[in-house]
Design an enzyme around this catalytic site. Structure first.
Site, PDB file in Angstrom:
ATOM      1  N   VAL A  65      41.886  14.614  30.941  1.00 39.20           N
ATOM      2  CA  VAL A  65      41.700  15.915  31.597  1.00 39.20           C
ATOM      3  C   VAL A  65      40.578  15.883  32.630  1.00 39.20           C
ATOM      4  O   VAL A  65      40.490  16.771  33.484  1.00 39.20           O
ATOM      5  CB  VAL A  65      41.423  17.035  30.567  1.00 39.20           C
ATOM      6  CG1 VAL A  65      42.606  17.229  29.639  1.00 39.20           C
ATOM      7  CG2 VAL A  65      40.138  16.782  29.792  1.00 39.20           C
ATOM      8  N   TYR A 156      26.138  18.605  26.128  1.00 35.35           N
ATOM      9  CA  TYR A 156      27.208  19.296  25.410  1.00 35.35           C
ATOM     10  C   TYR A 156      27.015  20.810  25.478  1.00 35.35           C
ATOM     11  O   TYR A 156      27.960  21.555  25.761  1.00 35.35           O
ATOM     12  CB  TYR A 156      27.214  18.826  23.955  1.00 35.35           C
ATOM     13  CG  TYR A 156      28.351  19.355  23.112  1.00 35.35           C
ATOM     14  CD1 TYR A 156      29.635  18.828  23.234  1.00 35.35           C
ATOM     15  CD2 TYR A 156      28.143  20.373  22.181  1.00 35.35           C
ATOM     16  CE1 TYR A 156      30.684  19.301  22.460  1.00 35.35           C
ATOM     17  CE2 TYR A 156      29.187  20.848  21.398  1.00 35.35           C
ATOM     18  CZ  TYR A 156      30.453  20.310  21.540  1.00 35.35           C
ATOM     19  OH  TYR A 156      31.481  20.787  20.775  1.00 35.35           O
TER      20      TYR A 156
END
Length: 246
Positions: A65, A156
């Site tokens: 992706v 993250y």
């Protein structure tokens, strides 16, 4: 027959962990599911086999992706095969933990590319298909880490906070077309992403969670199914925490 019969669902990272639970839940409700994965073909095939007869409605697609060209090629193939898209679940995500002062550029960039750029690429490809049908559901799988900012996870946390902001903006752009965009924020869910945590840290995290346990992937899947349903038609630009009270 199920609540999602005759609906087409795309789930990135849909063959393992939370993504596999979401794929399985949609299949159980009668949907046709396209589950994407990046590398582990053996695990993807094993997941398809584990779905039994429902696996006949599961299509596996292998691509990254984070690769905009690969995503564009996927949507070309998808439109030729399915035409219409009802639900997109952006679940693909990686971690490359390190303290900021010692984090390599690639550790930062790779997480942002997969978690945030990947969400953008998938939304960019999916929205035109939803606009043509004047209906759609986009659900990003974020993380409470985007709010808590755990040490060693600045990359993250930044990517997951970005997913929330992206969803908020996109929801305003497409609301008039009966397309909703929301973000689910799992807390500590029992998956392989937590497998490398030290035992003492696991104990501390569970102590901090009001419910004193990690969540199960099925509990996240249930929330996703609700937001993907027609009954959730007036919920958009929102976040739903699945965190045991964190």
């Amino acid at each position: 027959m199920g609540f999602f019969s005759e609906q087409n669902i795309v789930i990135t990272g849909g063959t393992r962990g939370i993504g596999a639970a979401i794929s399985r839940a949609f299949l159980e409700q009668g949907a046709a599911v396209v589950a994407t994965y990046c590398r582990n073909q053996e695990a993807a095939q094993a997941f398809k086999q584990s779905c039994g007869a429902a696996g006949e409605r599961l299509v596996l697609e292998q691509f990254d992706v984070a690769d905009s060209a690969a995503v564009a090629a996927f949507f070309t193939r998808y439109e030729q095969q399915f035409g219409v898209l009802h639900v997109l679940v952006n679940n693909s995500g990686i971690r490359r933990d390190a303290l900021v002062a010692m984090m390599e550029q690639e550790q930062w960039s790779s997480v942002l590319r997969t978690n945030l750029d990947g969400t953008y690429y998938m939304c960019r490809g999916a929205i035109p298909l939803m606009l043509s049908g004047r209906y759609g559901r986009v659900i990003n799988i974020g993380s409470v880490g985007g709010k808590m900012g755990l040490p060693g996870q600045a990359n993250y946390a930044a990517s997951k906070a970005g997913q929330v902001a992206l969803a908020k903006s996109l929801s305003r752009e497409v609301a008039k077309k009966k397309i909703t965009v929301n973000t689910v924020l799992p807390g500590f869910i029992q998956t392989e992403l937590l497998a490398d945590l030290p035992a003492d840290l696991v104990a501390q995290y569970k102590k901090d969670i009001p419910m004193k346990r990690f969540g199960q992937v099925e509990e996240v899947a249930s929330a996703v199914l609700f937001l993907a349903s027609r009954e959730a038609s007036y919920i958009t630009g929102s976040t739903l925490e699945i965190s045991g009270g964190l």
